[in-house]
Motif scaffolding. Structure first.
Motif, PDB file in Angstrom:
ATOM      1  N   THR A  33       0.824  -1.149   0.099  1.00 17.74           N
ATOM      2  CA  THR A  33      -0.021  -0.017  -0.042  1.00 17.74           C
ATOM      3  C   THR A  33       1.068   1.206  -0.182  1.00 17.74           C
ATOM      4  O   THR A  33       0.590   2.288  -0.560  1.00 17.74           O
ATOM      5  N   GLU A  34       1.920   1.300   0.968  1.00 22.26           N
ATOM      6  CA  GLU A  34       2.710   2.525   0.961  1.00 22.26           C
ATOM      7  C   GLU A  34       3.419   2.855  -0.333  1.00 22.26           C
ATOM      8  O   GLU A  34       3.528   3.749  -0.689  1.00 22.26           O
ATOM      9  N   ARG A  35       3.808   1.655  -1.110  1.00 19.21           N
ATOM     10  CA  ARG A  35       4.718   1.993  -2.382  1.00 19.21           C
ATOM     11  C   ARG A  35       3.559   2.320  -3.363  1.00 19.21           C
ATOM     12  O   ARG A  35       4.055   3.394  -4.151  1.00 19.21           O
ATOM     13  N   LEU A  36       2.457   1.821  -3.434  1.00 20.97           N
ATOM     14  CA  LEU A  36       1.750   2.226  -4.407  1.00 20.97           C
ATOM     15  C   LEU A  36       1.251   3.848  -4.249  1.00 20.97           C
ATOM     16  O   LEU A  36       1.109   4.585  -5.082  1.00 20.97           O
ATOM     17  N   SER A  37       1.054   3.980  -2.854  1.00 26.20           N
ATOM     18  CA  SER A  37       0.707   5.346  -2.647  1.00 26.20           C
ATOM     19  C   SER A  37       1.784   6.246  -3.169  1.00 26.20           C
ATOM     20  O   SER A  37       1.657   7.487  -3.767  1.00 26.20           O
ATOM     21  N   GLU A  38       3.103   5.934  -2.890  1.00 31.67           N
ATOM     22  CA  GLU A  38       4.173   6.541  -3.271  1.00 31.67           C
ATOM     23  C   GLU A  38       4.309   7.035  -5.096  1.00 31.67           C
ATOM     24  O   GLU A  38       4.564   7.854  -5.544  1.00 31.67           O
ATOM     25  N   LEU A  39       4.058   5.662  -5.526  1.00 38.08           N
ATOM     26  CA  LEU A  39       4.231   5.719  -6.943  1.00 38.08           C
ATOM     27  C   LEU A  39       2.908   6.596  -7.604  1.00 38.08           C
ATOM     28  O   LEU A  39       3.339   7.160  -8.806  1.00 38.08           O
ATOM     29  N   CYS A  40       1.823   6.633  -6.944  1.00 35.25           N
ATOM     30  CA  CYS A  40       0.794   7.441  -7.354  1.00 35.25           C
ATOM     31  C   CYS A  40       0.798   9.169  -6.945  1.00 35.25           C
ATOM     32  O   CYS A  40       0.140   9.816  -7.419  1.00 35.25           O
ATOM     33  N   GLY A  41       1.820   9.445  -6.040  1.00 34.51           N
ATOM     34  CA  GLY A  41       2.054  10.568  -5.561  1.00 34.51           C
ATOM     35  C   GLY A  41       1.012  11.046  -4.685  1.00 34.51           C
ATOM     36  O   GLY A  41       0.561  12.374  -4.588  1.00 34.51           O
ATOM     37  N   VAL A  42       0.412  10.341  -3.836  1.00 32.16           N
ATOM     38  CA  VAL A  42      -0.860  10.571  -2.859  1.00 32.16           C
ATOM     39  C   VAL A  42      -0.473  10.004  -1.605  1.00 32.16           C
ATOM     40  O   VAL A  42       0.289   9.171  -1.348  1.00 32.16           O
ATOM     41  N   LYS A  43      -1.286  10.402  -0.605  1.00 31.82           N
ATOM     42  CA  LYS A  43      -1.130  10.093   0.890  1.00 31.82           C
ATOM     43  C   LYS A  43      -2.120   8.695   0.823  1.00 31.82           C
ATOM     44  O   LYS A  43      -2.823   8.519  -0.142  1.00 31.82           O
ATOM     45  N   THR A  44      -1.684   7.944   1.790  1.00 33.77           N
ATOM     46  CA  THR A  44      -2.381   6.557   1.773  1.00 33.77           C
ATOM     47  C   THR A  44      -4.060   6.809   1.905  1.00 33.77           C
ATOM     48  O   THR A  44      -4.717   5.930   1.490  1.00 33.77           O
ATOM     49  N   ASN A  45      -4.508   7.918   2.683  1.00 32.88           N
ATOM     50  CA  ASN A  45      -6.040   7.996   2.711  1.00 32.88           C
ATOM     51  C   ASN A  45      -6.543   8.202   1.435  1.00 32.88           C
ATOM     52  O   ASN A  45      -7.463   7.784   1.169  1.00 32.88           O
ATOM     53  N   THR A  46      -5.891   8.979   0.717  1.00 29.61           N
ATOM     54  CA  THR A  46      -6.559   9.467  -0.612  1.00 29.61           C
ATOM     55  C   THR A  46      -6.361   8.444  -1.540  1.00 29.61           C
ATOM     56  O   THR A  46      -7.356   8.082  -2.332  1.00 29.61           O
ATOM     57  N   LEU A  47      -5.132   7.686  -1.571  1.00 28.98           N
ATOM     58  CA  LEU A  47      -5.299   6.281  -2.257  1.00 28.98           C
ATOM     59  C   LEU A  47      -6.473   5.338  -1.825  1.00 28.98           C
ATOM     60  O   LEU A  47      -7.109   4.780  -2.815  1.00 28.98           O
ATOM     61  N   HIS A  48      -6.821   5.163  -0.762  1.00 32.23           N
ATOM     62  CA  HIS A  48      -8.022   4.437  -0.478  1.00 32.23           C
ATOM     63  C   HIS A  48      -9.306   4.885  -1.069  1.00 32.23           C
ATOM     64  O   HIS A  48     -10.348   4.243  -1.377  1.00 32.23           O
ATOM     65  N   THR A  49      -9.381   6.322  -1.073  1.00 30.88           N
ATOM     66  CA  THR A  49     -10.696   6.845  -1.602  1.00 30.88           C
ATOM     67  C   THR A  49     -10.600   6.432  -3.231  1.00 30.88           C
ATOM     68  O   THR A  49     -11.663   6.282  -3.572  1.00 30.88           O
ATOM     69  N   TYR A  50      -9.595   6.598  -3.931  1.00 34.14           N
ATOM     70  CA  TYR A  50      -9.262   6.492  -5.391  1.00 34.14           C
ATOM     71  C   TYR A  50      -9.789   4.875  -5.221  1.00 34.14           C
ATOM     72  O   TYR A  50     -10.516   4.454  -6.330  1.00 34.14           O
TER      73      TYR A  50
END
Length: 76
Positions: A33-50
């Motif tokens: 999760t943390e790596r995906l968040s980094e690659l997408c350029g967003v915070k983890t909470n924002t990633l979960h929203t997406y």
């Protein structure tokens, strides 16, 4: 795992949603999760929203033990 059917309107994806899809379809293995968040350029909470939004649009995104599984490009 897969993308929605070919007739789904993917033009309505936000830039962040598109980045999540691009990263997950380019992966051969699960990604933390943390790596995906980094690659997408967003915070983890924002990633979960997406991810929640993409699931609501028909994308089959699976997370197991804090890792996201890759998406198939062909929609299977």
């Amino acid at each position: 795992l897969g993308c929605p059917p070919g007739d789904a309107d993917v033009t309505k994806l936000s830039g962040g949603e598109r980045r999540v899809i691009d990263v997950l379809t380019s992966r051969a293995h699960a990604i933390k999760t943390e790596r995906l968040s980094e690659l997408c350029g967003v915070k983890t909470n924002t990633l979960h929203t997406y991810v929640s939004s993409l699931r609501a649009k028909g994308y089959e995104i699976i997370q197991r033990q804090r890792r996201y599984l890759p998406l198939n490009k062909g929609g299977q």
